[in-house]
Design an enzyme around this catalytic site. Structure first.
Site, PDB file in Angstrom:
ATOM      1  N   ARG A   1       5.806 -20.183  18.865  1.00  0.00           N
ATOM      2  CA  ARG A   1       5.162 -19.835  20.133  1.00  0.00           C
ATOM      3  C   ARG A   1       5.002 -18.336  20.321  1.00  0.00           C
ATOM      4  NH1 ARG A   1       8.912 -21.900  24.408  1.00  0.00           N
ATOM      5  NH2 ARG A   1      10.446 -21.473  22.772  1.00  0.00           N
TER       6      ARG A   1
ATOM      7  N   TYR B   1      21.501 -33.550  23.872  1.00  0.00           N
ATOM      8  CA  TYR B   1      21.255 -32.893  22.596  1.00  0.00           C
ATOM      9  C   TYR B   1      21.660 -33.807  21.447  1.00  0.00           C
ATOM     10  CZ  TYR B   1      21.596 -29.793  18.606  1.00  0.00           C
ATOM     11  OH  TYR B   1      21.462 -29.247  17.351  1.00  0.00           O
TER      12      TYR B   1
ATOM     13  N   LYS C   1      19.307 -35.507  18.364  1.00  0.00           N
ATOM     14  CA  LYS C   1      19.569 -35.362  16.936  1.00  0.00           C
ATOM     15  C   LYS C   1      19.926 -36.700  16.284  1.00  0.00           C
ATOM     16  CE  LYS C   1      18.543 -31.066  16.388  1.00  0.00           C
ATOM     17  NZ  LYS C   1      17.389 -30.685  15.540  1.00  0.00           N
TER      18      LYS C   1
ATOM     19  N   PRO D   1      22.993 -29.242   9.715  1.00  0.00           N
ATOM     20  CA  PRO D   1      23.948 -28.129   9.758  1.00  0.00           C
ATOM     21  C   PRO D   1      25.004 -28.306  10.850  1.00  0.00           C
ATOM     22  CG  PRO D   1      21.653 -27.376   9.879  1.00  0.00           C
ATOM     23  CD  PRO D   1      21.664 -28.841  10.165  1.00  0.00           C
ATOM     24  N   GLY D   2      26.133 -27.679  10.613  1.00  0.00           N
ATOM     25  CA  GLY D   2      27.135 -27.500  11.653  1.00  0.00           C
ATOM     26  C   GLY D   2      26.843 -26.203  12.384  1.00  0.00           C
TER      27      GLY D   2
ATOM     28  N   VAL E   1      25.734 -22.748  13.003  1.00  0.00           N
ATOM     29  CA  VAL E   1      24.903 -21.720  12.376  1.00  0.00           C
ATOM     30  C   VAL E   1      24.652 -20.628  13.408  1.00  0.00           C
ATOM     31  CG1 VAL E   1      22.784 -21.218  11.122  1.00  0.00           C
ATOM     32  CG2 VAL E   1      23.732 -23.543  11.079  1.00  0.00           C
TER      33      VAL E   1
ATOM     34  N   GLU F   1      19.702 -17.896  17.102  1.00  0.00           N
ATOM     35  CA  GLU F   1      19.470 -17.837  18.550  1.00  0.00           C
ATOM     36  C   GLU F   1      19.919 -19.118  19.247  1.00  0.00           C
ATOM     37  OE1 GLU F   1      15.347 -17.069  19.154  1.00  0.00           O
ATOM     38  OE2 GLU F   1      15.504 -14.937  18.704  1.00  0.00           O
ATOM     39  N   PHE F   2      20.420 -20.089  18.487  1.00  0.00           N
ATOM     40  CA  PHE F   2      20.739 -21.420  19.016  1.00  0.00           C
ATOM     41  C   PHE F   2      21.595 -21.355  20.274  1.00  0.00           C
ATOM     42  CE2 PHE F   2      23.509 -25.133  19.247  1.00  0.00           C
ATOM     43  CZ  PHE F   2      22.630 -26.191  19.107  1.00  0.00           C
TER      44      PHE F   2
END
Length: 253
Positions: free
Chosen positions: A34, A153, A157, A183-184, A186, A189-190
């Protein structure tokens, strides 16, 4: 002739690291996101460093019309998409379900599930037409377990987990591989996104541990893409050494 990889959510984190690594390893790139300026900057970096061709497409995967327009209007030279990296995704909020914000729920569902579906719906027929391809869905360790406050969330997933299995079955006869990478922790920016920009809260998530980095997941993606034609890696869970599950983490404090 170089293969073409389409990477969603390429403006930062895993998507950006993956685009750079694939370009380094001989792919031409369609990068989406974006934030137009960040896409343009990534395009320039890839072209200078790796002499790869890059097509930036600025759109929101949550918007079906934008997705349809972007993919359907691809120039013929970009239409043989060999690899799709469904990376765009996020967590928003960390509340008990009775205190959750509906706008957070909608944002996660629209991005993590519907966005993945919209892009796949447009790209998979291209792969079928060319009799092959590889789809990599970025899931999460939260797709196989649930933790407190993770409700929606985790649900999104779990959906990615189910969709990856379903895609593998549906596309089997079309010679299309489907890999899910889960992934666990990471450090991208999560957590900043999850906590609505609160950088102090985000930093605390990784306090006392060495987390995974975006480049670690990019390397995992490259690994699955470079297996022999007769080998399909269906599912990989990757965690930091200090993490055993969503709720079991040892910290050096």
């Amino acid at each position: 002739m170089k293969k073409i990889a389409l990477v969603t959510g390429a403006t930062s984190g895993i998507g950006r690291a993956t685009a750079l690594l694939l370009a380094e390893n001989g792919y031409n790139l369609i990068i989406t996101g974006r934030r137009t300026e960040l896409l343009d900057n990534l395009k320039k970096e890839i072209e200078v460093k790796y002499k790869a061709d890059v097509l930036p497409l600025s759109f929101d995967v949550r918007d079906k019309d934008q997705v349809d327009a972007a993919i359907s209007n691809l120039h013929e030279r970009w239409r043989k998409i060999d690899v799709l990296i469904n990376n765009a995704g996020l967590a928003a909020g960390l509340n008990h379900v009775q205190e959750g914000l509906e706008e957070d729920w909608e944002r996660m569902i629209d991005t993590n599930i519907k966005g993945l579906l919209y892009v796949t719906r447009r790209v998979a027929p291209i792969m079928i037409e060319h009799k092959g391809g590889h789809i990599v869905n970025i899931g999460s360790i939260a797709g196989s377990e649930v933790y407190e406050n993770g409700n929606v969330y985790c649900a999104t997933k779990h959906a990615v987990n189910a969709l990856s299995k379903a895609m593998r079955i549906d596309l089997l006869k079309s010679n299309i591989k489907v890999t899910q990478i889960r992934p666990g922790m990471v450090e991208t920016e999560f957590s900043i996104v999850r906590f609505h920009g609160d950088e102090d809260k985000a930093k605390n998530v990784y306090s006392g541990i060495t987390p995974l980095f975006a480049e670690d997941i990019a390397q995992t993606i490259l690994f699955v893409l470079t297996r022999p034609a007769h080998v399909s890696i269906n599912d990989i869970e990757v965690t930091p050494t200090q993490q055993a599950s969503s709720t079991y983490v040892t910290r050096n404090l």
